[in-house]
Design a protein around this motif. Structure first.
Motif, PDB file in Angstrom:
ATOM      1  N   UNK A 138     -83.240  45.834 -12.556  1.00  0.00           N
ATOM      2  CA  UNK A 138     -82.382  46.910 -12.053  1.00  0.00           C
ATOM      3  C   UNK A 138     -80.953  46.579 -12.446  1.00  0.00           C
ATOM      4  N   UNK A 139     -80.228  47.579 -12.912  1.00  0.00           N
ATOM      5  CA  UNK A 139     -78.837  47.365 -13.290  1.00  0.00           C
ATOM      6  C   UNK A 139     -78.065  48.670 -13.134  1.00  0.00           C
ATOM      7  N   UNK A 140     -76.811  48.541 -12.735  1.00  0.00           N
ATOM      8  CA  UNK A 140     -75.927  49.705 -12.683  1.00  0.00           C
ATOM      9  C   UNK A 140     -75.682  50.196 -14.106  1.00  0.00           C
ATOM     10  N   UNK A 141     -75.508  51.494 -14.255  1.00  0.00           N
ATOM     11  CA  UNK A 141     -75.247  52.066 -15.573  1.00  0.00           C
ATOM     12  C   UNK A 141     -73.968  51.500 -16.188  1.00  0.00           C
ATOM     13  N   UNK A 142     -73.020  51.091 -15.354  1.00  0.00           N
ATOM     14  CA  UNK A 142     -71.751  50.569 -15.863  1.00  0.00           C
ATOM     15  C   UNK A 142     -71.912  49.227 -16.586  1.00  0.00           C
ATOM     16  N   UNK A 143     -73.091  48.657 -16.531  1.00  0.00           N
ATOM     17  CA  UNK A 143     -73.329  47.404 -17.251  1.00  0.00           C
ATOM     18  C   UNK A 143     -73.223  47.636 -18.766  1.00  0.00           C
ATOM     19  N   UNK A 144     -73.491  48.867 -19.219  1.00  0.00           N
ATOM     20  CA  UNK A 144     -73.392  49.193 -20.644  1.00  0.00           C
ATOM     21  C   UNK A 144     -71.953  49.119 -21.143  1.00  0.00           C
ATOM     22  N   UNK A 167     -69.982  46.822 -19.991  1.00  0.00           N
ATOM     23  CA  UNK A 167     -69.681  45.442 -19.623  1.00  0.00           C
ATOM     24  C   UNK A 167     -68.735  45.358 -18.433  1.00  0.00           C
ATOM     25  N   UNK A 168     -68.946  46.237 -17.467  1.00  0.00           N
ATOM     26  CA  UNK A 168     -68.201  46.185 -16.214  1.00  0.00           C
ATOM     27  C   UNK A 168     -68.577  44.892 -15.499  1.00  0.00           C
ATOM     28  N   UNK A 169     -67.604  44.025 -15.275  1.00  0.00           N
ATOM     29  CA  UNK A 169     -67.904  42.714 -14.688  1.00  0.00           C
ATOM     30  C   UNK A 169     -68.427  42.792 -13.270  1.00  0.00           C
ATOM     31  N   UNK A 170     -68.295  43.954 -12.626  1.00  0.00           N
ATOM     32  CA  UNK A 170     -68.817  44.103 -11.264  1.00  0.00           C
ATOM     33  C   UNK A 170     -70.112  44.917 -11.222  1.00  0.00           C
ATOM     34  N   UNK A 171     -70.654  45.245 -12.384  1.00  0.00           N
ATOM     35  CA  UNK A 171     -71.930  45.967 -12.454  1.00  0.00           C
ATOM     36  C   UNK A 171     -73.034  45.079 -11.873  1.00  0.00           C
ATOM     37  N   UNK A 172     -73.794  45.625 -10.953  1.00  0.00           N
ATOM     38  CA  UNK A 172     -74.866  44.864 -10.303  1.00  0.00           C
ATOM     39  C   UNK A 172     -76.088  44.765 -11.216  1.00  0.00           C
ATOM     40  N   UNK A 173     -76.737  43.623 -11.143  1.00  0.00           N
ATOM     41  CA  UNK A 173     -77.892  43.326 -11.975  1.00  0.00           C
ATOM     42  C   UNK A 173     -78.893  42.542 -11.136  1.00  0.00           C
ATOM     43  N   UNK A 174     -80.164  42.861 -11.307  1.00  0.00           N
ATOM     44  CA  UNK A 174     -81.224  42.124 -10.599  1.00  0.00           C
ATOM     45  C   UNK A 174     -82.448  42.044 -11.490  1.00  0.00           C
ATOM     46  N   UNK A 182     -76.900  39.576  -9.044  1.00  0.00           N
ATOM     47  CA  UNK A 182     -75.448  39.465  -8.953  1.00  0.00           C
ATOM     48  C   UNK A 182     -74.796  40.490  -9.838  1.00  0.00           C
ATOM     49  N   UNK A 183     -73.717  40.079 -10.489  1.00  0.00           N
ATOM     50  CA  UNK A 183     -73.017  40.974 -11.406  1.00  0.00           C
ATOM     51  C   UNK A 183     -72.583  40.173 -12.625  1.00  0.00           C
ATOM     52  N   UNK A 184     -71.924  40.822 -13.568  1.00  0.00           N
ATOM     53  CA  UNK A 184     -71.538  40.146 -14.799  1.00  0.00           C
ATOM     54  C   UNK A 184     -70.394  39.157 -14.591  1.00  0.00           C
ATOM     55  N   UNK A 185     -69.864  39.098 -13.385  1.00  0.00           N
ATOM     56  CA  UNK A 185     -68.869  38.098 -13.048  1.00  0.00           C
ATOM     57  C   UNK A 185     -69.538  36.831 -12.531  1.00  0.00           C
ATOM     58  N   UNK A 186     -70.520  37.007 -11.634  1.00  0.00           N
ATOM     59  CA  UNK A 186     -71.243  35.874 -11.065  1.00  0.00           C
ATOM     60  C   UNK A 186     -72.705  36.240 -10.864  1.00  0.00           C
ATOM     61  N   UNK A 187     -73.578  35.470 -11.475  1.00  0.00           N
ATOM     62  CA  UNK A 187     -75.018  35.635 -11.284  1.00  0.00           C
ATOM     63  C   UNK A 187     -75.526  34.494 -10.419  1.00  0.00           C
ATOM     64  N   UNK A 188     -76.428  34.818  -9.511  1.00  0.00           N
ATOM     65  CA  UNK A 188     -77.043  33.814  -8.648  1.00  0.00           C
ATOM     66  C   UNK A 188     -78.512  33.685  -9.027  1.00  0.00           C
TER      67      UNK A 188
END
Length: 167
Positions: free
Chosen positions: A10-16, A18-25, A64-70
């Motif tokens: 799952x990822x926010x569309x803003x990841x495309x 490279x929004x550093x706060x885009x959520x990713x799982x 997390x997001x493109x700033x910090x992944x856990x």
């Protein structure tokens, strides 16, 4: 095939952008039956007979997001033979700031004979049973530091290391 792969991404569309706060799982698990390994790793065909009949199970759970992944879990296990777990964090992934990471590792090799065939010329090396490994790895820009502990049949080995990985 008798193996299975299950997962979700799952990822926010803003990841495309490279929004550093885009959520990713990412949550994924695989159970690989040794007989199926040749389909995923063709180069293992000559070692296939050396694998146990037990499935090889792996799992990753990261968010997390493109700033910090856990990294909540990265695991690999072969019942009664091998168990490995890792968790940690990764920061400044797409930032011009130096990348930072930290990870904690835990593992146990119950049967040394399981990995023996994979170490090349194994005639002069014997891997004992019941090896426990615990440690930490930290990356701060170009600096890599480790602390590891290994326990084998009542014996202990502790290691600390540092490496500058710059050009």
């Amino acid at each position: 095939l008798n193996s299975s792969l299950k997962g979700s991404l799952e990822a926010d569309a803003s990841i495309l952008q490279q929004d550093r706060y885009a959520q990713l799982r990412l949550n994924m698990g695989i159970s690989l039956q040794p007989i199926d390994a040749i389909y995923f790793i063709p180069s293992i065909s000559d070692k296939l007979s050396l694998l146990s009949a037990s499935p090889i199970d792996a799992k990753i759970d990261v968010g997390g997001n493109l700033s910090t992944l856990h990294l909540k879990e990265l695991s690999l296990s072969v019942p009664d033979k091998l168990r490995f777990n890792m968790e940690g964090d990764l920061s400044n992934i797409i930032s011009p700031k130096p990348m930072k990471a930290r990870a904690t590792l835990h593992g146990k090799l119950m049967k040394g004979s399981f990995v023996q065939p994979f170490i090349g010329d194994s005639s002069s090396v014997v891997i004992p049973d019941n090896i426990a490994l615990n440690g930490k790895i930290e990356l701060d820009g170009d600096s890599l530091r480790t602390k590891m502990g290994m326990h084998i049949d009542g014996g202990k080995l502790f290691m600390r290391g540092a490496l500058n990985i710059s050009d």
